[in-house]
Design an enzyme around this catalytic site. Structure first.
Site, PDB file in Angstrom:
ATOM      1  N   SER A  12      66.516  49.703  30.919  1.00 29.74           N
ATOM      2  CA  SER A  12      65.698  48.698  31.134  1.00 29.74           C
ATOM      3  C   SER A  12      64.361  49.189  31.056  1.00 29.74           C
ATOM      4  CB  SER A  12      66.030  48.098  32.370  1.00 29.74           C
ATOM      5  OG  SER A  12      65.903  48.883  33.675  1.00 29.74           O
TER       6      SER A  12
ATOM      7  N   HIS B 183      72.107  38.199  36.755  1.00 31.66           N
ATOM      8  CA  HIS B 183      71.975  39.731  37.099  1.00 31.66           C
ATOM      9  C   HIS B 183      72.146  39.796  38.736  1.00 31.66           C
ATOM     10  CE1 HIS B 183      69.503  39.444  33.538  1.00 31.66           C
ATOM     11  NE2 HIS B 183      70.561  40.263  33.040  1.00 31.66           N
TER      12      HIS B 183
ATOM     13  N   ILE C 219      76.963  45.567  31.773  1.00 29.29           N
ATOM     14  CA  ILE C 219      77.166  45.945  33.098  1.00 29.29           C
ATOM     15  C   ILE C 219      76.375  47.056  33.784  1.00 29.29           C
ATOM     16  CG2 ILE C 219      79.082  46.974  34.496  1.00 29.29           C
ATOM     17  CD1 ILE C 219      81.025  45.733  32.432  1.00 29.29           C
TER      18      ILE C 219
ATOM     19  N   ASP D 148      67.006  47.253  27.001  1.00 26.24           N
ATOM     20  CA  ASP D 148      67.387  46.026  27.730  1.00 26.24           C
ATOM     21  C   ASP D 148      66.229  45.202  28.428  1.00 26.24           C
ATOM     22  OD1 ASP D 148      69.436  44.475  28.827  1.00 26.24           O
ATOM     23  OD2 ASP D 148      69.476  45.810  30.570  1.00 26.24           O
TER      24      ASP D 148
HETATM   25  P1  13P Z   1      74.877  42.773  36.108  1.00 22.91           P
HETATM   26  O1  13P Z   1      73.862  42.795  37.267  1.00 22.91           O
HETATM   27  O2  13P Z   1      75.808  41.689  36.408  1.00 22.91           O
HETATM   28  O3  13P Z   1      75.400  44.226  36.143  1.00 22.91           O
HETATM   29  O4  13P Z   1      74.042  42.579  34.605  1.00 22.91           O
HETATM   30  C1  13P Z   1      73.263  43.584  33.937  1.00 22.91           C
HETATM   31  C2  13P Z   1      72.778  43.155  33.055  1.00 22.91           C
HETATM   32  O5  13P Z   1      72.994  42.196  32.504  1.00 22.91           O
HETATM   33  C3  13P Z   1      71.978  44.047  32.404  1.00 22.91           C
HETATM   34  O6  13P Z   1      71.079  43.406  31.167  1.00 22.91           O
END
Ligand code: 13P
Length: 332
Positions: free
Chosen positions: A56, A191, A278, A93
């Protein structure tokens, strides 16, 4: 300018094609440190699974972009050393600007997400298209994920209080106008570790929250309109109650934790959903093990003695996901 091919990475084109056809999903695991990366590589080599390493904007800031590039290259070499050259993607991400996506593409990412989902529709189209044009015109084709619909929850720099589902009537137009390689949709995932409010859930006798089901009807509608097109699910941690209990036993406080049940993710993985994100589950696994060591061995102060068990638990978690939830094991 560094191309991902120089680092030994691949883009998602072939991987998602195979996954949609084969009825499984590729794991997209977030990482920002060495132990997480080691666990991901070990688990994916051992289960012979392709993998998408996700970073991210917040993780990039935390780890440093130069470090990340060499870590990704290190992951490729480490997999070879462990005996199986699994395909590895380095993916941004939730990119929130053209500049960030461009910068990642120029420093070795093989795939980026441009998340314009909070913008008005036409602005999302325009921004996504701009990133796609840049990514696809590189000497080595970089893949782009777009998003329609808004997920609730908090993830690093991304947060939304209210979600709204993807509107199936928009998807064809969006894909056609932007040229994206895959589309993230909103069908009820979110999330973080609190994916639903307690009042949206039912409760078991011992107080464990049972979430409402995902909107598979919306997913089916999208699949009808975009046959065979790669779909992405964000917010897909299951928030294992075992980890929550360990964390709480050793002093943590994680009330109202609830995730997406594994059987629903299994069902999604068999559809056009070919990438499942995930992050939170890995955070929970690490935190549970670190808290346990700190509590049971208060005199321990060697980071290897608490990061090591955390890494081992992470590896177990990722192997379980690949083998039992996503169906990606054996597909590398
Ligand atoms: P989680 O918080 O459910 O693990 O999701 C992570 C996610 O979508 C990263 O883009």
């Amino acid at each position: 300018m560094v191309s991902y091919k120089e680092l030994g990475l691949v883009n998602t084109v072939e991987l998602v094609k195979k996954a949609v056809k084969g009825g499984y999903a590729i794991p997209a695991y977030n990482f920002n440190n060495m132990e997480q990366l080691q666990a991901i590589v070990q688990a994916c080599v051992e289960t012979k699974s392709p993998v998408i390493l996700q970073v991210s904007a917040g993780a990039r800031k935390y780890a440093n972009q130069t470090m990340l590039r060499y870590m990704a290259q290190g992951a490729v070499e480490y997999a070879k050393e462990l005996g199986f050259n699994v395909p590895i993607v380095l993916h941004l991400d939730h990119g929130d600007s053209f500049e960030l996506c461009k910068n990642c593409i120029e420093t070795g990412f093989s795939s980026v997400m441009i998340d314009g989902s909070s913008l008005p529709y036409e602005e999302n189209v325009a921004l996504t298209k701009k990133v796609v044009e840049f990514a696809h015109s590189q000497k080595d084709y970089v893949t782009v994920e777009g998003e329609l619909g808004v997920l609730a929850g908090v993830e690093d720099d991304v947060s939304a209080e209210h979600s709204h589902y993807t509107q199936p009537q928009e998807v064809q137009d969006f894909v056609k106008k932007t040229g994206v390689d895959s589309l993230a949709i909103s069908i009820g995932t979110s999330h973080g570790r609190m994916k639903f409010k307690p009042e949206q859930c039912t409760k078991t006798a011992d107080g464990v929250l049972i979430p409402p089901p995902l909107r598979f009807d919306i997913l089916e509608e999208i699949e009808k309109r975009l046959p065979g097109f790669p779909i992405v699910l964000h917010g897909s941690s299951s928030v294992p109650i075992e980890y929550v209990k360990i964390i709480e036993k050793f002093g943590g406080k994680l009330s109202d934790s609830v995730g997406i049940p594994e059987e629903q993710l299994r069902k999604a993985a068999k559809s056009a959903v070919c990438k499942i994100n995930i992050d939170s589950d890995g955070r929970l696994a690490m935190t549970a093990m670190i808290r346990k060591v700190f509590s049971e061995k208060p005199d321990e102060f060697d980071p290897r003695k608490y990061l090591g068990p955390a890494r081992d638990e992470l590896k177990k978690l990722y192997m379980h996901k690949n083998l039992e939830v996503l169906g990606s094991a054996g597909k590398a």
